[in-house]
Design a protein around this motif. Structure first.
Motif, short mmCIF file in Angstrom:
data_model
loop_
_atom_site.label_atom_id
_atom_site.label_comp_id
_atom_site.label_asym_id
_atom_site.label_seq_id
_atom_site.Cartn_x
_atom_site.Cartn_y
_atom_site.Cartn_z
N SER A 187 0.83 -1.21 0.00
CA SER A 187 0.00 0.00 0.00
C SER A 187 0.88 1.27 0.00
CB SER A 187 -0.95 0.01 1.20
OG SER A 187 -0.20 0.11 2.40
N ILE A 188 2.18 1.09 0.12
CA ILE A 188 3.13 2.22 0.10
C ILE A 188 3.87 2.19 -1.23
CG2 ILE A 188 5.18 3.24 1.19
CD1 ILE A 188 2.83 3.45 3.01
N SER A 189 3.73 3.27 -1.99
CA SER A 189 4.38 3.33 -3.31
C SER A 189 5.82 3.86 -3.16
CB SER A 189 3.60 4.26 -4.24
OG SER A 189 3.71 5.59 -3.80
N ILE A 190 6.56 3.74 -4.22
CA ILE A 190 7.91 4.30 -4.27
C ILE A 190 7.83 5.81 -4.03
CG2 ILE A 190 9.88 4.74 -5.80
CD1 ILE A 190 9.23 1.93 -7.08
N PHE A 191 6.82 6.44 -4.60
CA PHE A 191 6.62 7.88 -4.39
C PHE A 191 6.45 8.20 -2.91
CE2 PHE A 191 3.78 11.54 -3.89
CZ PHE A 191 4.49 12.51 -4.57
N ASP A 192 5.65 7.40 -2.21
CA ASP A 192 5.43 7.61 -0.77
C ASP A 192 6.75 7.53 0.00
OD1 ASP A 192 2.65 7.83 -1.18
OD2 ASP A 192 2.37 5.65 -0.95
N VAL A 193 7.56 6.54 -0.35
CA VAL A 193 8.86 6.39 0.31
C VAL A 193 9.74 7.60 0.01
CG1 VAL A 193 10.99 5.02 0.41
CG2 VAL A 193 8.76 3.86 0.33
N MET A 194 9.76 8.03 -1.25
CA MET A 194 10.59 9.18 -1.63
C MET A 194 10.16 10.44 -0.88
SD MET A 194 12.92 8.27 -3.65
CE MET A 194 13.26 6.64 -4.24
N MET A 195 8.88 10.59 -0.67
CA MET A 195 8.38 11.75 0.06
C MET A 195 8.81 11.70 1.53
SD MET A 195 7.05 13.67 -2.16
CE MET A 195 6.28 14.89 -1.13
N LYS A 196 8.85 10.50 2.10
CA LYS A 196 9.25 10.36 3.50
C LYS A 196 10.72 10.75 3.73
CE LYS A 196 6.03 6.62 4.67
NZ LYS A 196 5.18 7.37 5.56
N VAL A 197 11.55 10.53 2.72
CA VAL A 197 13.01 10.76 2.89
C VAL A 197 13.51 11.96 2.08
CG1 VAL A 197 13.47 8.34 3.43
CG2 VAL A 197 13.64 9.12 1.06
N ASN A 198 12.60 12.76 1.57
CA ASN A 198 12.97 13.94 0.75
C ASN A 198 13.72 13.59 -0.53
OD1 ASN A 198 11.80 15.83 2.55
ND2 ASN A 198 13.59 15.64 3.87
N GLY A 199 13.33 12.50 -1.16
CA GLY A 199 13.88 12.15 -2.47
C GLY A 199 15.26 11.52 -2.43
N VAL A 200 15.82 11.41 -3.60
CA VAL A 200 17.15 10.83 -3.78
C VAL A 200 18.17 11.96 -3.63
CG1 VAL A 200 18.69 9.61 -5.36
CG2 VAL A 200 16.24 9.07 -5.34
N GLN A 201 19.13 11.77 -2.76
CA GLN A 201 20.17 12.77 -2.51
C GLN A 201 21.48 12.27 -3.13
OE1 GLN A 201 19.37 15.68 -0.86
NE2 GLN A 201 17.28 14.90 -0.84
N ILE A 202 21.98 13.01 -4.09
CA ILE A 202 23.24 12.65 -4.77
C ILE A 202 24.22 13.81 -4.58
CG2 ILE A 202 24.33 12.07 -6.98
CD1 ILE A 202 22.39 9.90 -6.00
N PRO A 203 25.46 13.52 -4.19
CA PRO A 203 26.42 14.60 -3.97
C PRO A 203 26.83 15.27 -5.29
CG PRO A 203 27.51 12.49 -3.74
CD PRO A 203 26.04 12.22 -3.91
N GLN A 204 27.22 16.51 -5.17
CA GLN A 204 27.73 17.24 -6.32
C GLN A 204 29.26 17.16 -6.28
OE1 GLN A 204 26.49 21.31 -6.57
NE2 GLN A 204 27.40 21.59 -8.58
N ILE A 205 29.84 16.67 -7.35
CA ILE A 205 31.29 16.52 -7.44
C ILE A 205 31.81 17.66 -8.29
CG2 ILE A 205 33.20 14.98 -8.04
CD1 ILE A 205 31.20 13.92 -5.84
#
Length: 175
Positions: free
Chosen positions: A73-91
């Protein structure tokens, strides 16, 4: 004999002028390299700090996906919203790009090799991130176990690349 004295005077004058010109060019190159090194070290430290900052956020995403992967009942979108999306460092490697396209011959081989490795790792990270994003967007509303697990795997793979990149950066900063 007078002719040879004049020629010799002209030749000595030319040689002195060439020596002074070469000395001045070497001085300018040394000053340029010093500025580039300061800039490169600053960029690499900022990149390293950003990796350190983003990795716990990425681990939170992996853990959250793991927690909800069996919950259909929890979508990938729901999970992303809980953790503020995917965080990738800037190199940041702008200084390296600048010198590699103009005066790379002024750097010692070990420094060139280390910076080229960092650039390769950055490209690999970008490629893996792009692959993840290309997978995420069409599947954002998906609730399946398999897709959540696949995202976890992709994030772990990205983190391995970031750790390798971090090692390369730390070695380059020490030099």
């Amino acid at each position: 004999m007078e002719f040879f004295k004049e020629i010799l005077t002209i030749i000595v004058g030319i040689l002195i002028a060439l020596y002074i010109n070469n000395w001045n060019e070497d001085r300018k190159d040394a000053k340029y390299i010093n500025k580039i090194f300061v800039s490169m070290d600053k960029e690499l430290k900022e990149s390293n700090d950003d990796i350190k900052k983003k990795m716990p956020q990425q681990q939170t995403l992996i853990d959250t996906l793991g927690f909800y992967k069996k919950n259909d009942s929890i979508s990938i979108f729901d999970v992303m919203m809980k953790v503020n999306g995917v965080q990738i460092p800037q190199i940041r490697i702008s200084s390296w790009k600048a010198i590699s396209s103009s005066k790379i011959e002024l750097l010692e081989y070990e420094r060139v090799s280390a910076l080229a490795n960092i650039e390769e790792q950055k490209e690999l990270l970008l490629s893996k991130t792009q692959y993840l994003m290309n997978f995420l967007y069409p599947n954002i509303k998906d609730t399946s176990f398999d897709k959540k697990e696949l995202i976890m795997f992709m994030m772990k793979d990205i983190m391995v690349t970031e750790r390798d990149l971090q090692k390369e950066i730390e070695m380059a900063i020490q030099d």
